[in-house]
Design a protein around this motif. Sequence first.
Motif, mmCIF file in Angstrom:
data_model
loop_
_atom_site.group_PDB
_atom_site.id
_atom_site.type_symbol
_atom_site.label_atom_id
_atom_site.label_comp_id
_atom_site.label_asym_id
_atom_site.label_seq_id
_atom_site.Cartn_x
_atom_site.Cartn_y
_atom_site.Cartn_z
ATOM 1 N N SER A 53 83.297 37.651 58.424
ATOM 2 C CA SER A 53 82.857 37.966 59.942
ATOM 3 C C SER A 53 82.392 36.753 60.543
ATOM 4 N N SER A 54 81.412 35.906 60.090
ATOM 5 C CA SER A 54 80.805 34.854 60.538
ATOM 6 C C SER A 54 82.154 33.675 60.620
ATOM 7 N N LEU A 55 82.683 33.624 59.473
ATOM 8 C CA LEU A 55 83.974 32.869 59.576
ATOM 9 C C LEU A 55 84.651 32.831 60.798
ATOM 10 N N PHE A 56 85.151 34.129 61.320
ATOM 11 C CA PHE A 56 85.879 34.190 62.355
ATOM 12 C C PHE A 56 85.157 34.028 63.669
ATOM 13 N N ILE A 57 83.905 34.433 63.608
ATOM 14 C CA ILE A 57 83.138 34.192 64.910
ATOM 15 C C ILE A 57 82.906 32.722 65.104
ATOM 16 N N ALA A 58 82.559 31.793 64.121
ATOM 17 C CA ALA A 58 82.554 30.465 64.321
ATOM 18 C C ALA A 58 83.909 29.981 64.512
ATOM 19 N N LEU A 59 85.014 30.286 63.978
ATOM 20 C CA LEU A 59 86.395 29.865 64.249
ATOM 21 C C LEU A 59 86.855 30.079 65.560
ATOM 22 N N THR A 60 86.396 30.977 66.089
ATOM 23 C CA THR A 60 87.006 31.410 67.707
ATOM 24 C C THR A 60 86.044 30.661 68.776
ATOM 25 N N THR A 61 84.757 30.559 68.367
ATOM 26 C CA THR A 61 83.749 29.733 69.123
ATOM 27 C C THR A 61 83.464 28.396 69.126
ATOM 28 N N ALA A 62 83.451 27.645 67.677
ATOM 29 C CA ALA A 62 82.987 26.519 67.420
ATOM 30 C C ALA A 62 81.458 26.484 67.487
ATOM 31 N N SER A 63 80.978 27.494 67.410
ATOM 32 C CA SER A 63 79.508 27.518 67.540
ATOM 33 C C SER A 63 78.764 28.378 66.289
ATOM 34 N N SER A 64 77.868 27.387 65.659
ATOM 35 C CA SER A 64 76.889 27.927 64.622
ATOM 36 C C SER A 64 76.043 28.998 65.350
ATOM 37 N N ALA A 65 75.560 28.595 66.527
ATOM 38 C CA ALA A 65 74.698 29.414 67.189
ATOM 39 C C ALA A 65 75.178 30.992 67.420
ATOM 40 N N ALA A 66 76.608 31.209 67.816
ATOM 41 C CA ALA A 66 77.215 32.232 67.826
ATOM 42 C C ALA A 66 77.510 33.197 66.675
ATOM 43 N N ALA A 67 77.261 32.433 65.675
ATOM 44 C CA ALA A 67 77.536 32.993 64.201
ATOM 45 C C ALA A 67 76.295 33.184 63.593
ATOM 46 N N PHE A 68 74.890 32.872 64.116
ATOM 47 C CA PHE A 68 73.911 32.642 63.615
ATOM 48 C C PHE A 68 73.235 34.164 63.288
#
Length: 207
Positions: A53-68
């Motif tokens: 889930s974190s992989l896909f969140i960061a992959l679609t946003t390029a944001s580590s903050a979004a996956a934090f």
Amino acid sequence: DMIWSDSLRLFVTMWKLFVVMLGAFLVISLLISLFTSIHQKASIVQVLKKNLSSLFIALTTASSAAAFGNNIKVAQKGYGIRKELTNFSIPLGMVVHNPIAACYNMVVIIYFASVYHVSCSLGWIVIGIFVSTVVAISSPPIPGGAIVYALLFSQMGIPEDGLAVVMVIDVLTDFFVTAFECYVLPISLTNIAGRLDMLDRNVLRSK
């Protein structure tokens, strides 16, 4: 500027860089997961899939903050890492735990060294690994961080003509680098938690 400097022709062979980059990222992620699976006596499948889930969140946003937030949740409820450790280590790891970025830096300088016919001796490779790692650790995970390539190129004797190209492709590659960094962070933290006796292995081994 790229047309006049003849840098535009490099985009024709950019697919090679992307193939090597993604292959390297997958291998690193698999090795870290396999190491965790063996040392914690957990299923490799469970280790691999719990943080997708974190992989896909960061992959679609390029944001580590979004996956934090998701990384914190997965670390605690998926991998069984205690809250006291995750609340400190996940934010710290987002800054200093950068095996994927270090690998990407190395792939970039080797690729552009081959393009500009820079000799890659054993000593050059050793220095490249060191510089790539230092740059990855010291660079903040924020947009605009591609400026560090100027340092990489100058240290490794690569002509500055390639900077225009690497700055452009960084907009795309940042999605993949960020995604895999966020993916491997809780998996790596699992091993630290195990050594500190701050890991619930029943949670880790559960589905």
